[in-house]
Design a protein around this motif. Sequence first.
Motif, PDB file in Angstrom:
ATOM      1  N   GLY A 348       0.822  -1.202   0.000  1.00  0.00           N
ATOM      2  CA  GLY A 348       0.000   0.000   0.000  1.00  0.00           C
ATOM      3  C   GLY A 348       0.853   1.246   0.000  1.00  0.00           C
ATOM      4  O   GLY A 348       0.863   2.022   0.951  1.00  0.00           O
ATOM      5  N   THR A 349       1.635   1.462  -1.076  1.00  0.00           N
ATOM      6  CA  THR A 349       2.640   2.512  -1.118  1.00  0.00           C
ATOM      7  C   THR A 349       2.075   3.887  -0.790  1.00  0.00           C
ATOM      8  O   THR A 349       2.597   4.603   0.058  1.00  0.00           O
ATOM      9  CB  THR A 349       3.300   2.542  -2.508  1.00  0.00           C
ATOM     10  OG1 THR A 349       3.847   1.265  -2.782  1.00  0.00           O
ATOM     11  CG2 THR A 349       4.399   3.565  -2.548  1.00  0.00           C
ATOM     12  N   SER A 350       0.986   4.286  -1.447  1.00  0.00           N
ATOM     13  CA  SER A 350       0.454   5.624  -1.233  1.00  0.00           C
ATOM     14  C   SER A 350      -0.145   5.772   0.162  1.00  0.00           C
ATOM     15  O   SER A 350      -0.048   6.834   0.780  1.00  0.00           O
ATOM     16  CB  SER A 350      -0.611   5.945  -2.293  1.00  0.00           C
ATOM     17  OG  SER A 350      -0.018   5.976  -3.569  1.00  0.00           O
ATOM     18  N   GLU A 351      -0.773   4.717   0.665  1.00  0.00           N
ATOM     19  CA  GLU A 351      -1.310   4.771   2.019  1.00  0.00           C
ATOM     20  C   GLU A 351      -0.181   4.938   3.025  1.00  0.00           C
ATOM     21  O   GLU A 351      -0.264   5.752   3.955  1.00  0.00           O
ATOM     22  CB  GLU A 351      -2.097   3.495   2.309  1.00  0.00           C
ATOM     23  CG  GLU A 351      -2.692   3.454   3.708  1.00  0.00           C
ATOM     24  CD  GLU A 351      -3.507   2.197   3.931  1.00  0.00           C
ATOM     25  OE1 GLU A 351      -3.344   1.581   4.990  1.00  0.00           O
ATOM     26  OE2 GLU A 351      -4.287   1.837   3.033  1.00  0.00           O
ATOM     27  N   ASP A 352       0.909   4.188   2.834  1.00  0.00           N
ATOM     28  CA  ASP A 352       2.064   4.340   3.711  1.00  0.00           C
ATOM     29  C   ASP A 352       2.640   5.745   3.604  1.00  0.00           C
ATOM     30  O   ASP A 352       3.093   6.320   4.597  1.00  0.00           O
ATOM     31  CB  ASP A 352       3.149   3.326   3.341  1.00  0.00           C
ATOM     32  CG  ASP A 352       2.803   1.918   3.796  1.00  0.00           C
ATOM     33  OD1 ASP A 352       1.827   1.771   4.546  1.00  0.00           O
ATOM     34  OD2 ASP A 352       3.502   0.978   3.394  1.00  0.00           O
ATOM     35  N   GLN A 353       2.609   6.304   2.379  1.00  0.00           N
ATOM     36  CA  GLN A 353       3.155   7.641   2.179  1.00  0.00           C
ATOM     37  C   GLN A 353       2.370   8.677   2.974  1.00  0.00           C
ATOM     38  O   GLN A 353       2.958   9.542   3.631  1.00  0.00           O
ATOM     39  CB  GLN A 353       3.141   7.993   0.684  1.00  0.00           C
ATOM     40  CG  GLN A 353       3.796   9.329   0.373  1.00  0.00           C
ATOM     41  CD  GLN A 353       3.717   9.663  -1.100  1.00  0.00           C
ATOM     42  OE1 GLN A 353       2.727   9.359  -1.766  1.00  0.00           O
ATOM     43  NE2 GLN A 353       4.760  10.287  -1.617  1.00  0.00           N
ATOM     44  N   LEU A 354       1.047   8.588   2.956  1.00  0.00           N
ATOM     45  CA  LEU A 354       0.242   9.546   3.703  1.00  0.00           C
ATOM     46  C   LEU A 354       0.451   9.367   5.207  1.00  0.00           C
ATOM     47  O   LEU A 354       0.581  10.354   5.950  1.00  0.00           O
ATOM     48  CB  LEU A 354      -1.235   9.397   3.348  1.00  0.00           C
ATOM     49  CG  LEU A 354      -2.191  10.391   4.011  1.00  0.00           C
ATOM     50  CD1 LEU A 354      -1.741  11.819   3.764  1.00  0.00           C
ATOM     51  CD2 LEU A 354      -3.615  10.183   3.505  1.00  0.00           C
ATOM     52  N   LYS A 355       0.492   8.135   5.691  1.00  0.00           N
ATOM     53  CA  LYS A 355       0.773   7.905   7.105  1.00  0.00           C
ATOM     54  C   LYS A 355       2.121   8.504   7.484  1.00  0.00           C
ATOM     55  O   LYS A 355       2.278   9.117   8.541  1.00  0.00           O
ATOM     56  CB  LYS A 355       0.769   6.407   7.413  1.00  0.00           C
ATOM     57  CG  LYS A 355      -0.597   5.746   7.380  1.00  0.00           C
ATOM     58  CD  LYS A 355      -0.465   4.265   7.698  1.00  0.00           C
ATOM     59  CE  LYS A 355      -1.824   3.575   7.667  1.00  0.00           C
ATOM     60  NZ  LYS A 355      -1.700   2.115   7.913  1.00  0.00           N
ATOM     61  N   ARG A 356       3.098   8.303   6.611  1.00  0.00           N
ATOM     62  CA  ARG A 356       4.436   8.824   6.889  1.00  0.00           C
ATOM     63  C   ARG A 356       4.433  10.350   6.922  1.00  0.00           C
ATOM     64  O   ARG A 356       5.064  10.969   7.793  1.00  0.00           O
ATOM     65  CB  ARG A 356       5.405   8.308   5.823  1.00  0.00           C
ATOM     66  CG  ARG A 356       6.850   8.654   6.094  1.00  0.00           C
ATOM     67  CD  ARG A 356       7.769   7.905   5.144  1.00  0.00           C
ATOM     68  NE  ARG A 356       7.556   8.261   3.758  1.00  0.00           N
ATOM     69  CZ  ARG A 356       7.117   7.412   2.826  1.00  0.00           C
ATOM     70  NH1 ARG A 356       6.832   6.168   3.141  1.00  0.00           N
ATOM     71  NH2 ARG A 356       6.968   7.799   1.574  1.00  0.00           N
ATOM     72  N   MET A 357       3.716  10.977   6.005  1.00  0.00           N
ATOM     73  CA  MET A 357       3.684  12.441   5.975  1.00  0.00           C
ATOM     74  C   MET A 357       3.016  13.008   7.217  1.00  0.00           C
ATOM     75  O   MET A 357       3.406  14.069   7.714  1.00  0.00           O
ATOM     76  CB  MET A 357       2.980  12.925   4.700  1.00  0.00           C
ATOM     77  CG  MET A 357       3.814  12.712   3.445  1.00  0.00           C
ATOM     78  SD  MET A 357       3.176  13.552   1.981  1.00  0.00           S
ATOM     79  CE  MET A 357       1.696  12.627   1.657  1.00  0.00           C
ATOM     80  N   LEU A 358       2.009  12.299   7.746  1.00  0.00           N
ATOM     81  CA  LEU A 358       1.351  12.766   8.965  1.00  0.00           C
ATOM     82  C   LEU A 358       2.269  12.628  10.181  1.00  0.00           C
ATOM     83  O   LEU A 358       2.046  13.281  11.200  1.00  0.00           O
ATOM     84  CB  LEU A 358       0.054  11.983   9.194  1.00  0.00           C
ATOM     85  CG  LEU A 358      -1.060  12.237   8.174  1.00  0.00           C
ATOM     86  CD1 LEU A 358      -2.252  11.339   8.447  1.00  0.00           C
ATOM     87  CD2 LEU A 358      -1.482  13.697   8.172  1.00  0.00           C
TER      88      LEU A 358
END
Length: 663
Positions: A348-358
């Motif tokens: 889930g690359t994009s989901e992980d990306q949003l979690k990481r940005m938060l």
Amino acid sequence: MSQSRTERLLNLLIALLNTRYGLRRSELRQKVYHDESGNDVAFGRMFERDKNDLRQFGFDVETLTDLGWSEDDPATTRYRIGKESNRLPDVELGPEEWTVLLLASQLWERAALGTAAQSALRKLQASGRMADVELPSGVQPRIRPAGQAFDDLVAAMHSRHAVTFPYLAGTTGREEVRTVEPWGLGSRFGQWYLMGYDRARQEPRQFRLSRFTGPVLTLPKERFEPPADFNIRLELARLPELPLRTAVVDVREGRLLALRGRAKAAGAEQHIAAQRPAGAYDRLSLEFRDPEVLAEELASYGPDAVPVAPPELVRAVERRLRAAAAFSASPVPGYAFPAAPARKVRKGTSEDQLKRMLQLVPFLVHNQGLHIQDVAEHFGVSRGELEDDLRILICSGLPEGYPDDLLDIQWEDDHVFITQDLDLKKPVRFTVEEACALLTGLETLNGLPDVAEGGALESVTLKLLAAAGEEGLRAASLSGPEVAPGDATTHATVREAIVSGAQLHLTYLSPQRDAVSERDVDPLRLYSLDNTWYFEAFCHRVNGLRNFRLDRVQDVRPNGNRAAGDRRPAEGVPAKLFTPNDDDTTVTVQLTRQGRGLAEDYYADRTADLPDGGLVAEIRFGNTGWLPMFVAQHGGAVRILEPAGLADAARDWLEAALARYGG
């Protein structure tokens, strides 16, 4: 999620966080979504999906209406997110508390809880600067979860879905498929147990993971609610320890020194209980509690150890050997390794990306001016991936806002600064997995020398419980194993040598070589898998790094010499059980879905997934002579494919072992 969806969700979050009155759907559609399609139904579905995604990230979207109006009217319904909605409370930790917390976060060697523990730690670091701390010298305790079944059960337990799995019943010895509502998972007596509601028997039951004979399947449409007051620790404490029993085993003369060290000669009545196998064998007695645990060990000895009694032990060993032989004889599946070792892609690359940005924004707020490479390493990504995150962030902000209404992040000189955070300066609260990983880790450290002493462990546990809220209460569904060393004296001797820089002389029993040796070593670090402790050292006998199990050390003492000051442990945390060498043999093995975790345990160089959930892995071994033992021990979960000579040797060895059982 596509990257555009990631950006849209981030902008929707910022808009809803920064409105006091609330925004109508029409305003969001125009200013955030820029949707002019005119398709109200399609937009409504997209908006509902996005609200649900934000809830999954920990943000509750409030629905507001004017007095007397219905929520069904989009023209009068407004949406917002409270500024403190689902934010992690500030947690102030001192240096000793950070030390304990770092140890707890590193406990999970692998599996989903290892990722969750690191994510939780980053959230705590994002809420304030971490104190400069040093971990206890050379000590790295770890928990080894019980294979793929552990991951599958934890995921089902937290999502509250029922599961099915094939299970070998201890009372009848028959394999049965069970359908269970998983309430809790914990370790006791050196075994992992699942506790839950057995739907067929319509009552709570416990299941030992070592008796699972196949994969765990989750039933996504079957939901349940566990008892409100369920606590896995209390339930496991009620389990009576299995009674101590005696096994009779014929052991080949002059072999298996480690097993002989625990055994005694069998009584006269046992000498006539069964005919001895052909050849020179000694009949010995062994004390045991769990036949499955002893069967795993005895199966690994193949024709060198033949159980005589009790009957269920004999059946358990034979079952493992036959399963290993059947798997080794089955057709080889088609597979292809990637042309080059593939970089692991996160799920889930994009989901992980949003979690990481938060997590990234509050981390930068509290850690201004860090070098961009240090930030990337902290989040476990490449510099390029981090810069992609930052580019999305600096283009995100209030709907149709001015430049001051955008996130302001600069990194032109390779040092990252943030001057506008748009109320994203606090990390999202812990997920259930994150709370369980840290709190279970802290509970596990209770038995570790030098950690449980003092008040740091208790105080950091209370602070995390308060910060985790409801998710922290659900940590009662998970309990880790004991990590206290079995031989505290040996542990203390090695620990003192690491701290003082002393060289040690040890007498060591190697089961793989079935021999006792003496050697001088420079100890570098202690680490564990559950309560089995090892130490890594530079061995002067082989002029290289080696790992030694503490319970196989027959004698250890300082030899009066100083350890070389330039010796360093092998790379990485956690420590690895096996140190690679240039003359290692590369072995291709096939693993079932149940055994695929062995690829991580033995640090596979590359893997190829199979349609049935298993995989083929290339693993390097320094000593290939024990590989038939490895295949037999795992009873049908692993087999050797290449080199062909090793595969043939394993099959011949299994055939020789099974010849002792007849039939």
